[in-house]
Design a protein around this motif. Sequence first.
Motif, PDB file in Angstrom:
ATOM      1  N   SER A   1       2.102 -17.206 -11.130  1.00  0.00           N
ATOM      2  CA  SER A   1       2.534 -17.304 -12.945  1.00  0.00           C
ATOM      3  C   SER A   1       2.968 -16.540 -13.247  1.00  0.00           C
ATOM      4  CB  SER A   1       1.057 -16.823 -12.869  1.00  0.00           C
ATOM      5  OG  SER A   1       0.694 -15.136 -11.941  1.00  0.00           O
ATOM      6  N   TYR A   2       4.037 -15.600 -12.466  1.00  0.00           N
ATOM      7  CA  TYR A   2       4.573 -14.305 -12.043  1.00  0.00           C
ATOM      8  C   TYR A   2       6.582 -15.469 -11.864  1.00  0.00           C
ATOM      9  CZ  TYR A   2       3.481 -13.510  -7.844  1.00  0.00           C
ATOM     10  OH  TYR A   2       4.146 -13.986  -6.202  1.00  0.00           O
ATOM     11  N   GLY A   3       6.740 -16.263 -11.633  1.00  0.00           N
ATOM     12  CA  GLY A   3       7.652 -16.881 -10.991  1.00  0.00           C
ATOM     13  C   GLY A   3       7.627 -17.403  -9.361  1.00  0.00           C
ATOM     14  N   THR A   4       9.212 -17.974  -8.924  1.00  0.00           N
ATOM     15  CA  THR A   4       9.240 -17.873  -7.812  1.00  0.00           C
ATOM     16  C   THR A   4       9.838 -17.459  -6.863  1.00  0.00           C
ATOM     17  OG1 THR A   4       9.129 -20.627  -9.030  1.00  0.00           O
ATOM     18  CG2 THR A   4      10.079 -20.263  -6.070  1.00  0.00           C
ATOM     19  N   VAL A   5       9.100 -17.506  -5.776  1.00  0.00           N
ATOM     20  CA  VAL A   5       9.450 -16.102  -4.720  1.00  0.00           C
ATOM     21  C   VAL A   5      10.854 -16.865  -3.728  1.00  0.00           C
ATOM     22  CG1 VAL A   5       8.978 -13.837  -3.095  1.00  0.00           C
ATOM     23  CG2 VAL A   5       7.663 -14.803  -4.228  1.00  0.00           C
ATOM     24  N   PHE A   6      11.772 -16.079  -3.856  1.00  0.00           N
ATOM     25  CA  PHE A   6      12.990 -16.593  -3.067  1.00  0.00           C
ATOM     26  C   PHE A   6      13.291 -15.951  -1.886  1.00  0.00           C
ATOM     27  CE2 PHE A   6      17.328 -18.224  -2.525  1.00  0.00           C
ATOM     28  CZ  PHE A   6      17.066 -19.073  -1.645  1.00  0.00           C
ATOM     29  N   PRO A   7      12.371 -15.207  -0.759  1.00  0.00           N
ATOM     30  CA  PRO A   7      12.918 -13.980   0.594  1.00  0.00           C
ATOM     31  C   PRO A   7      14.572 -14.762   0.378  1.00  0.00           C
ATOM     32  CG  PRO A   7      10.710 -14.767   0.925  1.00  0.00           C
ATOM     33  CD  PRO A   7      11.433 -15.877   0.035  1.00  0.00           C
ATOM     34  N   PHE A   8      15.318 -13.301   0.457  1.00  0.00           N
ATOM     35  CA  PHE A   8      16.849 -13.681   0.697  1.00  0.00           C
ATOM     36  C   PHE A   8      17.775 -12.262   1.693  1.00  0.00           C
ATOM     37  CE2 PHE A   8      20.204 -16.524  -0.701  1.00  0.00           C
ATOM     38  CZ  PHE A   8      21.574 -15.192  -0.028  1.00  0.00           C
ATOM     39  N   ARG A   9      17.793 -12.720   3.277  1.00  0.00           N
ATOM     40  CA  ARG A   9      18.287 -12.222   3.827  1.00  0.00           C
ATOM     41  C   ARG A   9      18.896 -11.578   4.198  1.00  0.00           C
ATOM     42  NH1 ARG A   9      19.900 -13.317   9.437  1.00  0.00           N
ATOM     43  NH2 ARG A   9      19.567 -11.120  10.996  1.00  0.00           N
ATOM     44  N   ARG A  10      20.105 -10.536   3.817  1.00  0.00           N
ATOM     45  CA  ARG A  10      22.089 -10.548   3.915  1.00  0.00           C
ATOM     46  C   ARG A  10      21.711  -9.515   4.738  1.00  0.00           C
ATOM     47  NH1 ARG A  10      24.147 -12.561  -0.690  1.00  0.00           N
ATOM     48  NH2 ARG A  10      22.457 -13.109  -2.380  1.00  0.00           N
ATOM     49  N   ILE A  11      23.234  -9.088   5.682  1.00  0.00           N
ATOM     50  CA  ILE A  11      24.082  -7.977   6.197  1.00  0.00           C
ATOM     51  C   ILE A  11      25.094  -7.691   5.880  1.00  0.00           C
ATOM     52  CG2 ILE A  11      24.734  -8.383   9.010  1.00  0.00           C
ATOM     53  CD1 ILE A  11      23.102 -10.655   9.081  1.00  0.00           C
ATOM     54  N   PHE A  12      25.435  -6.582   5.939  1.00  0.00           N
ATOM     55  CA  PHE A  12      25.899  -5.399   5.052  1.00  0.00           C
ATOM     56  C   PHE A  12      26.697  -4.595   6.176  1.00  0.00           C
ATOM     57  CE2 PHE A  12      22.237  -5.434   2.663  1.00  0.00           C
ATOM     58  CZ  PHE A  12      23.147  -5.806   1.024  1.00  0.00           C
ATOM     59  N   VAL A  13      27.546  -4.899   6.641  1.00  0.00           N
ATOM     60  CA  VAL A  13      28.651  -3.704   7.559  1.00  0.00           C
ATOM     61  C   VAL A  13      29.652  -3.286   6.689  1.00  0.00           C
ATOM     62  CG1 VAL A  13      30.662  -4.137   8.989  1.00  0.00           C
ATOM     63  CG2 VAL A  13      28.353  -5.884   8.933  1.00  0.00           C
ATOM     64  N   VAL A  14      30.265  -1.681   7.012  1.00  0.00           N
ATOM     65  CA  VAL A  14      31.486  -0.841   6.439  1.00  0.00           C
ATOM     66  C   VAL A  14      31.747  -0.316   7.751  1.00  0.00           C
ATOM     67  CG1 VAL A  14      31.930   1.055   5.058  1.00  0.00           C
ATOM     68  CG2 VAL A  14      29.515  -0.153   4.262  1.00  0.00           C
ATOM     69  N   ALA A  15      32.795  -0.490   8.457  1.00  0.00           N
ATOM     70  CA  ALA A  15      34.088  -0.040   8.639  1.00  0.00           C
ATOM     71  C   ALA A  15      35.149   0.734   8.466  1.00  0.00           C
ATOM     72  CB  ALA A  15      34.538  -1.613   9.645  1.00  0.00           C
ATOM     73  N   ALA A  16      34.864   2.280   9.133  1.00  0.00           N
ATOM     74  CA  ALA A  16      35.805   2.474   8.359  1.00  0.00           C
ATOM     75  C   ALA A  16      36.694   2.699   9.567  1.00  0.00           C
ATOM     76  CB  ALA A  16      35.031   4.340   8.196  1.00  0.00           C
ATOM     77  N   LYS A  17      37.856   2.653   9.641  1.00  0.00           N
ATOM     78  CA  LYS A  17      39.106   2.768  10.727  1.00  0.00           C
ATOM     79  C   LYS A  17      39.137   4.176  11.240  1.00  0.00           C
ATOM     80  CE  LYS A  17      43.851   1.225  11.713  1.00  0.00           C
ATOM     81  NZ  LYS A  17      45.248   0.249  11.061  1.00  0.00           N
ATOM     82  N   ARG A  18      38.961   3.985  12.764  1.00  0.00           N
ATOM     83  CA  ARG A  18      39.661   5.402  13.027  1.00  0.00           C
ATOM     84  C   ARG A  18      40.931   4.932  13.937  1.00  0.00           C
ATOM     85  NH1 ARG A  18      34.664   5.971  17.433  1.00  0.00           N
ATOM     86  NH2 ARG A  18      35.317   4.667  19.435  1.00  0.00           N
ATOM     87  N   ALA A  19      41.516   6.806  13.881  1.00  0.00           N
ATOM     88  CA  ALA A  19      42.429   6.811  14.369  1.00  0.00           C
ATOM     89  C   ALA A  19      43.382   6.751  15.900  1.00  0.00           C
ATOM     90  CB  ALA A  19      43.866   8.215  13.904  1.00  0.00           C
ATOM     91  N   ASP A  20      42.340   7.231  16.166  1.00  0.00           N
ATOM     92  CA  ASP A  20      41.895   7.253  17.798  1.00  0.00           C
ATOM     93  C   ASP A  20      40.802   6.140  18.326  1.00  0.00           C
ATOM     94  OD1 ASP A  20      39.492   8.801  16.852  1.00  0.00           O
ATOM     95  OD2 ASP A  20      40.542  10.138  17.754  1.00  0.00           O
TER      96      ASP A  20
END
Length: 269
Positions: free
Chosen positions: A249-268
């Motif tokens: 009655s309120y819409g269609t549920v569409f589960p959606f998995r997402r993968i996140f990555v934040v990679a910070a470069k390091r000098a050493d």
Amino acid sequence: MSRDVRRPHAAVWDPEQYGAFGGERGRAFFELIAHVGLERPAYAVDLGCGSGELTAALAARWPDAVIDGYDSSLEMVQAARAHEIPGRLAFGVWDVADWRPERPVDLIVANAVLHWVPEHVELFPRWLDALTGSGVLAFQVPGNFDAPSHVLLRDLCESPRWRDRLGGIVRPDPVLGPAGYLDVLTRLGCHVDAWETTYAQVLQGDDPVLEWVKGTALRPVLTALNPSDAAEFVGAYRERLRGAYPPSSYGTVFPFRRIFVVAAKRADP
């Protein structure tokens, strides 16, 4: 600076269809960028920029930065150029797998694009070399390839009716999990923040899951078939999706998995 370098892509993209669920698609982008700790990047690149609205959001967040957005789809880039800011924000056609920067980069963003690039993990060393000493690589990929939307699509493509033209067109597992990306990028000398989120999205309208995948996973199929065959395929796929994602009655549920990555470069490393 814009650069028009293009190689054939598996799908013809439709900016209007992709943007039909812009709020839902954009949410993951903003959550990704919220984890980027850079204060004043001088130069950023958005790989797989699509129709440019989200790249423009990068320009709003970092008003002193010069930003280039690139996409392999001419149709998407033509739409994105409506957001250009002379001297600050530009768009060009350039395939993610071929991209090479013309200057050191403080931030590389790749939002919902790397699952289309089979060799994307092999690109990480080159991209990290392109970053400045404190640079960041931030990306997000869908992780729902074992969801009914994708399993049903693969099964239909591999069925006797369609196998000769569509067999293998939908890859079963094109991304790593958070731990996999963390391992790869840590070994390359980065500080890595990797996580996943499953959104319980509520979509509105008739056959909304079909309308969603028409903007993404279904594009290679629609490109490969003539209009008559495409209509037949979509009809069969629609019936399968209706069984997997019944409306409420309120819409269609569409589960959606997402993968996140934040990679910070390091000098050493």
